[in-house]
Design an enzyme around this catalytic site. Structure first.
Site, PDB file in Angstrom:
ATOM      1  N   ARG A  35       0.843  -1.197   0.000  1.00  0.00           N
ATOM      2  CA  ARG A  35       0.000   0.000   0.000  1.00  0.00           C
ATOM      3  C   ARG A  35       0.873   1.240   0.000  1.00  0.00           C
ATOM      4  O   ARG A  35       1.821   1.331   0.773  1.00  0.00           O
ATOM      5  CB  ARG A  35      -0.868   0.053   1.267  1.00  0.00           C
ATOM      6  CG  ARG A  35      -1.918  -0.985   1.349  1.00  0.00           C
ATOM      7  CD  ARG A  35      -3.017  -0.672   2.337  1.00  0.00           C
ATOM      8  NE  ARG A  35      -2.680   0.125   3.501  1.00  0.00           N
ATOM      9  CZ  ARG A  35      -3.584   0.641   4.321  1.00  0.00           C
ATOM     10  NH1 ARG A  35      -4.865   0.454   4.084  1.00  0.00           N
ATOM     11  NH2 ARG A  35      -3.241   1.332   5.371  1.00  0.00           N
ATOM     12  N   THR A  65      -1.740   7.204  -0.266  1.00  0.00           N
ATOM     13  CA  THR A  65      -3.047   6.988  -0.908  1.00  0.00           C
ATOM     14  C   THR A  65      -3.747   5.707  -0.447  1.00  0.00           C
ATOM     15  O   THR A  65      -4.924   5.500  -0.737  1.00  0.00           O
ATOM     16  CB  THR A  65      -2.881   6.883  -2.433  1.00  0.00           C
ATOM     17  OG1 THR A  65      -2.063   5.733  -2.706  1.00  0.00           O
ATOM     18  CG2 THR A  65      -2.219   8.120  -3.011  1.00  0.00           C
ATOM     19  N   ASP A  96       0.298  -1.789  12.261  1.00  0.00           N
ATOM     20  CA  ASP A  96       0.827  -2.347  11.007  1.00  0.00           C
ATOM     21  C   ASP A  96       1.319  -3.767  11.250  1.00  0.00           C
ATOM     22  O   ASP A  96       2.325  -3.978  11.948  1.00  0.00           O
ATOM     23  CB  ASP A  96       1.962  -1.457  10.479  1.00  0.00           C
ATOM     24  CG  ASP A  96       2.366  -1.868   9.080  1.00  0.00           C
ATOM     25  OD1 ASP A  96       2.786  -3.033   8.890  1.00  0.00           O
ATOM     26  OD2 ASP A  96       2.236  -1.050   8.158  1.00  0.00           O
ATOM     27  N   ASP A 133       4.997  -4.622  10.142  1.00  0.00           N
ATOM     28  CA  ASP A 133       5.998  -4.008  11.020  1.00  0.00           C
ATOM     29  C   ASP A 133       6.107  -4.756  12.335  1.00  0.00           C
ATOM     30  O   ASP A 133       7.202  -4.962  12.863  1.00  0.00           O
ATOM     31  CB  ASP A 133       5.636  -2.537  11.284  1.00  0.00           C
ATOM     32  CG  ASP A 133       5.958  -1.650  10.094  1.00  0.00           C
ATOM     33  OD1 ASP A 133       6.661  -2.109   9.178  1.00  0.00           O
ATOM     34  OD2 ASP A 133       5.489  -0.492  10.078  1.00  0.00           O
TER      35      ASP A 133
HETATM   36  C1  PRP Z   1      -0.948  -4.557   4.706  1.00  0.00           C
HETATM   37  C2  PRP Z   1      -1.648  -5.877   4.971  1.00  0.00           C
HETATM   38  C3  PRP Z   1      -2.525  -6.035   3.766  1.00  0.00           C
HETATM   39  C4  PRP Z   1      -2.890  -4.599   3.439  1.00  0.00           C
HETATM   40  C5  PRP Z   1      -4.294  -4.334   3.874  1.00  0.00           C
HETATM   41  O1  PRP Z   1       0.113  -4.725   3.846  1.00  0.00           O
HETATM   42  O2  PRP Z   1      -0.762  -6.932   5.152  1.00  0.00           O
HETATM   43  O3  PRP Z   1      -1.874  -6.639   2.678  1.00  0.00           O
HETATM   44  O4  PRP Z   1      -1.989  -3.763   4.141  1.00  0.00           O
HETATM   45  O5  PRP Z   1      -4.706  -3.059   3.512  1.00  0.00           O
HETATM   46  P1  PRP Z   1      -5.829  -2.794   2.405  1.00  0.00           P
HETATM   47  O6  PRP Z   1      -6.945  -3.716   2.712  1.00  0.00           O
HETATM   48  O7  PRP Z   1      -6.193  -1.362   2.617  1.00  0.00           O
HETATM   49  O8  PRP Z   1      -5.223  -3.019   1.051  1.00  0.00           O
HETATM   50  P2  PRP Z   1       1.152  -3.538   3.501  1.00  0.00           P
HETATM   51  O9  PRP Z   1       0.769  -2.865   2.229  1.00  0.00           O
HETATM   52  O10 PRP Z   1       1.314  -2.649   4.695  1.00  0.00           O
HETATM   53  O11 PRP Z   1       2.477  -4.320   3.166  1.00  0.00           O
HETATM   54  P3  PRP Z   1       3.405  -5.262   4.072  1.00  0.00           P
HETATM   55  O12 PRP Z   1       2.642  -6.536   4.283  1.00  0.00           O
HETATM   56  O13 PRP Z   1       4.590  -5.446   3.206  1.00  0.00           O
HETATM   57  O14 PRP Z   1       3.714  -4.550   5.362  1.00  0.00           O
HETATM   58  N1  URA Z   2      -2.361  -2.860   7.067  1.00  0.00           N
HETATM   59  C1  URA Z   2      -2.039  -3.141   8.350  1.00  0.00           C
HETATM   60  O1  URA Z   2      -1.039  -3.818   8.611  1.00  0.00           O
HETATM   61  N2  URA Z   2      -2.847  -2.670   9.317  1.00  0.00           N
HETATM   62  C2  URA Z   2      -3.936  -1.937   9.069  1.00  0.00           C
HETATM   63  O2  URA Z   2      -4.632  -1.539  10.009  1.00  0.00           O
HETATM   64  C3  URA Z   2      -4.248  -1.642   7.728  1.00  0.00           C
HETATM   65  C4  URA Z   2      -3.456  -2.118   6.740  1.00  0.00           C
END
Ligand code: PRP
Ligand code: URA
Length: 207
Positions: A102, A106, A198, A201
């Site tokens: 993400r 945005t 997150d 993280d």
């Molecule tokens: C997080 C999570 C999902 C997404 C959810 O990933 O693991 O994939 O956000 O958000 P959405 O429903 O609004 O799309 P992130 O993009 O933070 O990547 P990461 O897993 O690499 O931390």
């Molecule tokens: N991705 C995350 O890891 N946490 C949230 O709350 C939303 C998107």
């Protein structure tokens, strides 16, 4: 479409550990495995099996073995936290990877990596992604899987936002969602509230 919320006390106990701000990275990883084990076991309740007979030391027992062509697709990176447990439960499963991230500003998900097994049309596909917030990532993942022929798809997440589920349902009405919680809102940054922050993280100790 159906959204199934797993209210098992063991699931909800692990979920509280994941949510708590004082949970360490080590505890977070352990709770991720614990909750994933329970969610995946329940989600795969209806996978295809074939009857078999097994010779025991005292006779012949009727049983079942897993027949279906199971594929797990973790969404990078947070979905990787659910993969080891999935493969312990179904060691014969194949694995596909979809990398989505993400944009911080945005909240739109962009694809940066895709590697999928063949024959998805005849497979039961289980997408692993712990958080469904706006659902942009989950919708994109299923779009990618549909384009290569997958028809029998399921989404397993740990926390889903109410509005995210609605959006996902509109885009993919035939894909059931399995989760341990449906949280009420998203904040301005499109993080789930109360959520847990997150997930990636917390799982990897980054920020
Ligand atoms: C997080 C999570 C999902 C997404 C959810 O990933 O693991 O994939 O956000 O958000 P959405 O429903 O609004 O799309 P992130 O993009 O933070 O990547 P990461 O897993 O690499 O931390
Ligand atoms: N991705 C995350 O890891 N946490 C949230 O709350 C939303 C998107």
């Amino acid at each position: 479409m159906a959204c199934y919320v797993n209210n098992h006390p063991l699931v909800q106990d692990a979920l509280s550990t994941l949510r708590r701000t004082t949970t360490t990275t080590e505890q977070f990883r352990k709770a991720t495995k614990r909750i994933s084990n329970l969610l995946i076991a329940e989600t795969t309740r209806n996978i295809r099996t074939v009857p078999i007979t097994v010779e025991t030391s005292l006779g012949i027992a009727d049983g079942f073995t897993i027949a279906s062509n199971v594929v797990f697709v973790p969404i990078l990176r947070a979905g990787l936290g659910m993969l080891d447990v999935a493969l312990e439960l179904i060691p014969t499963a194949r694995v596909g990877y979809i990398g989505l991230e993400r944009d911080e500003a945005t909240a739109t998900a962009a694809t940066y990596y895709t590697k999928l097994p063949n024959d998805l049309a005849s497979s039961q596909v289980f997408v692993l992604d712990p958080m469904l917030a706006t659902s942009g990532s989950a919708v994109s993942a299923i779009d990618i899987l549909r384009k290569v022929g997958a028809t029998d798809c399921h989404l397993i997440c740990i926390i889903a936002a109410k509005d995210g589920i609605k959006t996902f349902e509109n885009c993919h009405p035939n894909v059931p969602v399995y989760t341990s919680a449906v949280d009420p809102t998203l904040n301005e940054q499109q993080y789930i509230v109360p959520g847990l922050g997150d997930f990636g993280d917390k799982l990897y100790g980054t920020s």
